[in-house]
Scaffold this active site. Structure first.
Site, PDB file in Angstrom:
ATOM      1  N   ILE A   1      24.188 -60.380  85.764  1.00 50.94           N
ATOM      2  CA  ILE A   1      24.002 -61.595  86.563  1.00 50.94           C
ATOM      3  C   ILE A   1      24.449 -62.782  85.702  1.00 50.94           C
ATOM      4  CG2 ILE A   1      22.315 -62.957  87.870  1.00 50.94           C
ATOM      5  CD1 ILE A   1      22.591 -60.008  88.869  1.00 50.94           C
TER       6      ILE A   1
ATOM      7  N   LYS B   1      12.391 -52.504  79.524  1.00 51.50           N
ATOM      8  CA  LYS B   1      12.623 -52.511  80.972  1.00 51.50           C
ATOM      9  C   LYS B   1      12.227 -51.168  81.597  1.00 51.50           C
ATOM     10  CE  LYS B   1      14.104 -56.767  81.237  1.00 51.50           C
ATOM     11  NZ  LYS B   1      13.339 -57.805  81.914  1.00 51.50           N
TER      12      LYS B   1
ATOM     13  N   TYR C   1      15.579 -53.582  74.399  1.00 50.93           N
ATOM     14  CA  TYR C   1      15.572 -54.137  75.763  1.00 50.93           C
ATOM     15  C   TYR C   1      15.410 -53.016  76.802  1.00 50.93           C
ATOM     16  CZ  TYR C   1      17.325 -57.048  79.663  1.00 50.93           C
ATOM     17  OH  TYR C   1      17.473 -57.744  80.850  1.00 50.93           O
TER      18      TYR C   1
ATOM     19  N   SER D   1      15.709 -54.009  84.787  1.00 52.11           N
ATOM     20  CA  SER D   1      17.164 -54.088  84.573  1.00 52.11           C
ATOM     21  C   SER D   1      17.756 -52.701  84.784  1.00 52.11           C
ATOM     22  CB  SER D   1      17.453 -54.536  83.134  1.00 52.11           C
ATOM     23  OG  SER D   1      18.812 -54.321  82.825  1.00 52.11           O
TER      24      SER D   1
ATOM     25  N   ALA E   1      14.117 -50.067  76.411  1.00 56.15           N
ATOM     26  CA  ALA E   1      12.760 -49.503  76.345  1.00 56.15           C
ATOM     27  C   ALA E   1      11.772 -50.426  77.063  1.00 56.15           C
ATOM     28  CB  ALA E   1      12.346 -49.305  74.887  1.00 56.15           C
TER      29      ALA E   1
ATOM     30  N   ASN F   1       9.189 -62.512  85.548  1.00 57.28           N
ATOM     31  CA  ASN F   1      10.625 -62.709  85.332  1.00 57.28           C
ATOM     32  C   ASN F   1      10.993 -62.933  83.868  1.00 57.28           C
ATOM     33  OD1 ASN F   1      13.490 -63.767  86.037  1.00 57.28           O
ATOM     34  ND2 ASN F   1      12.501 -65.476  84.974  1.00 57.28           N
TER      35      ASN F   1
ATOM     36  N   GLY G   1       8.713 -67.852  83.286  1.00 52.42           N
ATOM     37  CA  GLY G   1      10.024 -68.187  82.711  1.00 52.42           C
ATOM     38  C   GLY G   1      10.981 -68.713  83.757  1.00 52.42           C
ATOM     39  N   ALA G   2      10.576 -69.787  84.446  1.00 55.84           N
ATOM     40  CA  ALA G   2      11.353 -70.193  85.632  1.00 55.84           C
ATOM     41  C   ALA G   2      11.926 -71.604  85.534  1.00 55.84           C
ATOM     42  CB  ALA G   2      10.499 -70.037  86.885  1.00 55.84           C
TER      43      ALA G   2
ATOM     44  N   ARG H   1      14.896 -72.041  84.119  1.00 51.93           N
ATOM     45  CA  ARG H   1      16.358 -71.846  84.134  1.00 51.93           C
ATOM     46  C   ARG H   1      16.644 -70.415  84.610  1.00 51.93           C
ATOM     47  NH1 ARG H   1      18.085 -69.354  78.998  1.00 51.93           N
ATOM     48  NH2 ARG H   1      16.339 -69.340  77.574  1.00 51.93           N
TER      49      ARG H   1
HETATM   50  P1  NAP Z   1      17.458 -66.521  80.713  1.00 46.34           P
HETATM   51  O1  NAP Z   1      18.440 -67.428  81.379  1.00 46.34           O
HETATM   52  O2  NAP Z   1      17.585 -66.240  79.258  1.00 46.34           O
HETATM   53  O3  NAP Z   1      15.981 -67.062  81.044  1.00 46.34           O
HETATM   54  C1  NAP Z   1      14.859 -66.401  80.522  1.00 46.34           C
HETATM   55  C2  NAP Z   1      13.620 -67.190  80.851  1.00 46.34           C
HETATM   56  O4  NAP Z   1      12.481 -66.547  80.251  1.00 46.34           O
HETATM   57  C3  NAP Z   1      13.669 -68.607  80.306  1.00 46.34           C
HETATM   58  O5  NAP Z   1      13.100 -69.467  81.260  1.00 46.34           O
HETATM   59  C4  NAP Z   1      12.788 -68.513  79.064  1.00 46.34           C
HETATM   60  O6  NAP Z   1      12.169 -69.719  78.727  1.00 46.34           O
HETATM   61  C5  NAP Z   1      11.735 -67.528  79.530  1.00 46.34           C
HETATM   62  N1  NAP Z   1      11.022 -66.938  78.408  1.00 46.34           N
HETATM   63  C6  NAP Z   1      11.549 -66.266  77.354  1.00 46.34           C
HETATM   64  N2  NAP Z   1      10.569 -65.883  76.519  1.00 46.34           N
HETATM   65  C7  NAP Z   1       9.400 -66.326  77.050  1.00 46.34           C
HETATM   66  C8  NAP Z   1       8.045 -66.239  76.647  1.00 46.34           C
HETATM   67  N3  NAP Z   1       7.682 -65.618  75.528  1.00 46.34           N
HETATM   68  N4  NAP Z   1       7.096 -66.811  77.427  1.00 46.34           N
HETATM   69  C9  NAP Z   1       7.443 -67.456  78.571  1.00 46.34           C
HETATM   70  N5  NAP Z   1       8.713 -67.570  79.010  1.00 46.34           N
HETATM   71  C10 NAP Z   1       9.675 -67.007  78.248  1.00 46.34           C
HETATM   72  O7  NAP Z   1      17.439 -65.104  81.391  1.00 46.34           O
HETATM   73  P2  NAP Z   1      17.830 -64.625  82.863  1.00 46.34           P
HETATM   74  O8  NAP Z   1      19.178 -64.063  82.785  1.00 46.34           O
HETATM   75  O9  NAP Z   1      17.482 -65.649  83.865  1.00 46.34           O
HETATM   76  O10 NAP Z   1      16.822 -63.389  82.973  1.00 46.34           O
HETATM   77  C11 NAP Z   1      15.616 -63.419  83.706  1.00 46.34           C
HETATM   78  C12 NAP Z   1      15.069 -62.006  83.769  1.00 46.34           C
HETATM   79  O11 NAP Z   1      16.054 -61.159  84.369  1.00 46.34           O
HETATM   80  C13 NAP Z   1      14.770 -61.411  82.395  1.00 46.34           C
HETATM   81  O12 NAP Z   1      13.615 -60.613  82.472  1.00 46.34           O
HETATM   82  C14 NAP Z   1      15.987 -60.565  82.127  1.00 46.34           C
HETATM   83  O13 NAP Z   1      15.704 -59.508  81.227  1.00 46.34           O
HETATM   84  C15 NAP Z   1      16.293 -60.061  83.511  1.00 46.34           C
HETATM   85  N6  NAP Z   1      17.666 -59.585  83.710  1.00 46.34           N
HETATM   86  C16 NAP Z   1      18.728 -60.436  83.553  1.00 46.34           C
HETATM   87  C17 NAP Z   1      20.013 -59.938  83.744  1.00 46.34           C
HETATM   88  C18 NAP Z   1      21.236 -60.800  83.594  1.00 46.34           C
HETATM   89  O14 NAP Z   1      22.340 -60.253  83.673  1.00 46.34           O
HETATM   90  N7  NAP Z   1      21.111 -62.100  83.394  1.00 46.34           N
HETATM   91  C19 NAP Z   1      20.193 -58.599  84.097  1.00 46.34           C
HETATM   92  C20 NAP Z   1      19.093 -57.777  84.261  1.00 46.34           C
HETATM   93  C21 NAP Z   1      17.829 -58.296  84.070  1.00 46.34           C
HETATM   94  P3  NAP Z   1      12.930 -70.845  77.851  1.00 46.34           P
HETATM   95  O15 NAP Z   1      13.900 -71.501  78.785  1.00 46.34           O
HETATM   96  O16 NAP Z   1      11.824 -71.734  77.483  1.00 46.34           O
HETATM   97  O17 NAP Z   1      13.570 -70.127  76.723  1.00 46.34           O
END
Ligand code: NAP
Length: 244
Positions: A185, A156, A152, A139, A154, A87, A9-10, A12
């Site tokens: 973030i 994590k 979510y 998380s 559960a 990720n 998932g990289a 964005r």
């Molecule tokens: P994001 O901007 O929503 O990006 C999520 C990424 O995961 C996107 O590239 C998405 O692809 C991909 N994805 C989603 N479902 C998928 C699937 N079934 N198969 C393959 N790829 C998939 O999220 P983020 O904020 O960067 O979060 C990244 C990680 O950090 C996540 O695990 C999230 O739970 C964790 N996290 C984030 C925060 C925060 O505050 N942002 C805090 C704690 C933890 P598409 O672009 O194609 O949809």
């Protein structure tokens, strides 16, 4: 020979910054993505600016066969996977009273089962190489809980248990398994929050701000490096002091 980092998932958000950070370090990159849009080509172009290779393939991490195919393709391309970063993740927030079974299952399937699906397919190559690093993005919510995020949290918390168990299983093979627990973030995942909610969140964080994607990528880079060779089975919070 260049090391190889596979990041799910990289195209964005946090994942993209992790991929760019590894590219800057000279790693060849493998990325899995799900949506076909301009982010895919843009990410590839930005990574290749660092004069490293970027292999990308579409695939849903909640689908075991997709993961099996993707990992095989990465091995065909590069012959090795040195670092796996789990990720990719989703949210489907609502109070349990209103949560549909599908919302619970979708989040568990992507975040937790997806982590299993990718790791399960990568681990034989790391065991054979007697070397590897696996870093999963959990998380703070998986540690402290959060109203509106039973699914979510559960998923994590599951990743944290998975990380610690796998760390014990593969330590003797020189494979180090850790997790990071980001707080809030700035990404599209948190952009959906209203401005007043974001301000309230920032006030509740001792360092007084939301984190950046680079804040997370820096810790993951460290966990993949030689400098962290005595750290396994740990969860490192990246949260500006939210949880102490
Ligand atoms: P994001 O901007 O929503 O990006 C999520 C990424 O995961 C996107 O590239 C998405 O692809 C991909 N994805 C989603 N479902 C998928 C699937 N079934 N198969 C393959 N790829 C998939 O999220 P983020 O904020 O960067 O979060 C990244 C990680 O950090 C996540 O695990 C999230 O739970 C964790 N996290 C984030 C925060 C925060 O505050 N942002 C805090 C704690 C933890 P598409 O672009 O194609 O949809």
């Amino acid at each position: 020979m260049s090391k190889v980092a596979l990041i799910t998932g990289a195209t964005r958000g946090i994942g993209k910054q992790i991929a760019l950070t590894f590219a800057k370090e000279g790693y060849n990159i493998a990325i899995n993505y799900i949506s076909e849009n301009e982010d895919v080509e843009n990410t590839k172009r930005e990574i290749e600016k660092y004069k490293v290779k970027c292999f990308m393939a579409k695939g849903d991490i909640s689908n075991f066969e997709d993961c099996e195919k993707f990992v095989k393709e990465v091995i065909e391309e590069y012959g090795q996977i040195d670092v796996l970063v789990n990720n990719a993740g989703i949210t489907r927030d609502t109070l349990l009273m209103r949560m549909k079974k599908e919302d619970f299952e979708a989040v568990i399937d992507v975040n937790l089962v997806g982590t299993f699906n990718v790791t399960k397919n990568v681990i034989p190559y790391m065991v054979k190489a007697r070397s590897g690093r696996i870093i999963s993005v959990a998380s703070v919510v998986g540690i402290a809980g959060n109203a509106g995020q039973t699914n979510y949290a559960a998923s994590k918390a599951g990743i944290i248990g998975f990380t610690k168990s796998l760390a014990k299983e593969v330590a003797s093979r020189n494979i180090l398994v850790n997790a990071v627990a980001p707080g809030f973030i700035q990404t599209q995942m948190t952009d959906v929050l209203k401005d007043n909610v974001k301000e309230e969140i920032a006030k509740s964080i001792p360092l007084g701000r939301m984190g950046t994607v680079q804040d997370v990528a820096n810790v993951i880079k460290f966990l993949a490096s030689e400098e962290s060779s005595y750290i396994t089975g740990q969860v490192i919070n990246i949260d500006g002091g939210m949880l102490m």
